[in-house]
Design an enzyme around this catalytic site. Sequence first.
Site, mmCIF file in Angstrom:
data_model
loop_
_atom_site.group_PDB
_atom_site.id
_atom_site.type_symbol
_atom_site.label_atom_id
_atom_site.label_comp_id
_atom_site.label_asym_id
_atom_site.label_seq_id
_atom_site.Cartn_x
_atom_site.Cartn_y
_atom_site.Cartn_z
ATOM 1 N N HIS A 179 -3.387 -11.150 8.354
ATOM 2 C CA HIS A 179 -2.227 -11.950 7.956
ATOM 3 C C HIS A 179 -2.381 -13.361 8.542
ATOM 4 O O HIS A 179 -2.728 -13.504 9.717
ATOM 5 C CB HIS A 179 -0.922 -11.294 8.448
ATOM 6 C CG HIS A 179 0.280 -12.008 7.934
ATOM 7 N ND1 HIS A 179 0.762 -11.818 6.648
ATOM 8 C CD2 HIS A 179 1.061 -12.961 8.497
ATOM 9 C CE1 HIS A 179 1.800 -12.612 6.456
ATOM 10 N NE2 HIS A 179 2.002 -13.313 7.564
ATOM 11 N N ASP A 181 3.511 -5.840 7.267
ATOM 12 C CA ASP A 181 3.134 -6.677 8.417
ATOM 13 C C ASP A 181 3.674 -6.198 9.760
ATOM 14 O O ASP A 181 3.774 -6.976 10.700
ATOM 15 C CB ASP A 181 3.591 -8.141 8.188
ATOM 16 C CG ASP A 181 2.935 -8.750 6.967
ATOM 17 O OD1 ASP A 181 1.813 -8.338 6.629
ATOM 18 O OD2 ASP A 181 3.554 -9.633 6.357
ATOM 19 N N ILE A 210 0.856 -1.187 0.000
ATOM 20 C CA ILE A 210 0.000 0.000 0.000
ATOM 21 C C ILE A 210 0.897 1.242 0.000
ATOM 22 O O ILE A 210 1.814 1.346 0.818
ATOM 23 C CB ILE A 210 -0.901 -0.003 1.269
ATOM 24 C CG1 ILE A 210 -1.828 -1.228 1.272
ATOM 25 C CG2 ILE A 210 -1.699 1.296 1.396
ATOM 26 C CD1 ILE A 210 -2.806 -1.283 0.124
HETATM 27 C C1 GAR Z 1 -5.791 -15.147 3.589
HETATM 28 O O1 GAR Z 1 -5.399 -16.290 4.274
HETATM 29 C C2 GAR Z 1 -5.083 -13.925 4.146
HETATM 30 O O2 GAR Z 1 -4.815 -14.012 5.512
HETATM 31 C C3 GAR Z 1 -3.807 -13.953 3.349
HETATM 32 O O3 GAR Z 1 -4.194 -14.316 2.050
HETATM 33 C C4 GAR Z 1 -5.307 -15.192 2.140
HETATM 34 C C5 GAR Z 1 -6.357 -14.701 1.172
HETATM 35 O O4 GAR Z 1 -7.431 -15.595 1.119
HETATM 36 N N1 GAR Z 1 -3.135 -12.692 3.385
HETATM 37 C C6 GAR Z 1 -1.813 -12.594 3.329
HETATM 38 O O5 GAR Z 1 -1.075 -13.543 3.221
HETATM 39 C C7 GAR Z 1 -1.291 -11.156 3.436
HETATM 40 N N2 GAR Z 1 0.118 -11.145 3.613
HETATM 41 P P1 GAR Z 1 -8.812 -15.137 0.530
HETATM 42 O O6 GAR Z 1 -8.525 -14.511 -0.826
HETATM 43 O O7 GAR Z 1 -9.623 -16.393 0.386
HETATM 44 O O8 GAR Z 1 -9.430 -14.153 1.479
#
Ligand code: GAR
Length: 193
Positions: free
Chosen positions: A106, A147, A90
């Site tokens: 996260h 993060d 971002i």
């Molecule tokens: C989720 O597990 C989220 O926590 C992770 O991506 C996945 C998206 O799943 N985010 C990260 O890793 C951010 N660094 P989704 O598209 O099914 O919501």
Amino acid sequence: MKPIKLALFASGTGSNAESIIRYFEHKSTVEVVFVLSNKVHAPIVEKATSLGVHVVVCSNQEVEDTSYLVQLCQAHQIDYIILAGFLRKIPDTLIQTYPEKIINIHPSLLPKYGGAGMYGLKVHQAVKEAGETESGITIHYVSEHFDEGQRIAQFYTTISETDSPDEIQQKIHQLERTYFPIVVEKEINRFIQ
Ligand code: GAR
């Protein structure tokens, strides 16, 4: 009272964006104004459209632009931005325009297994390789460093020796679906009071 306006940013499957849309669907206090995705073919694009939510698809170049996201969010009078599996950095300008109003999820217990390049299944593979007996999710404000923003909440799950990275991911998704919308709502209520 006018509803609090949310923008959801998502790059992938969109299970978190979907659970937030459904959670607030019938609540008059919150309106999901649009879902922004940097990937035109991401499943979230079709999902959000079928749920009746406006979708904005943008390029990675637009995400990196210092004014595009600021102007977009301001034009829609957005109060909160929720990163629901959004995998681009971002821009600082947006973070400065929305201090403590951009919330990320996260899929690990930060500060463990965070930082650039740590997302999705990669996180769960690292957790497995390290032989962790627990993992979880972190919901936090977004800061200029990946993060590292102030944590709002963490939730835990146990991991058994036989769990594969895919199985860890399923446990994490379950935690995300259960807690993310509730924590977002709590944050919004804090802002209203
Ligand atoms: C989720 O597990 C989220 O926590 C992770 O991506 C996945 C998206 O799943 N985010 C990260 O890793 C951010 N660094 P989704 O598209 O099914 O919501």
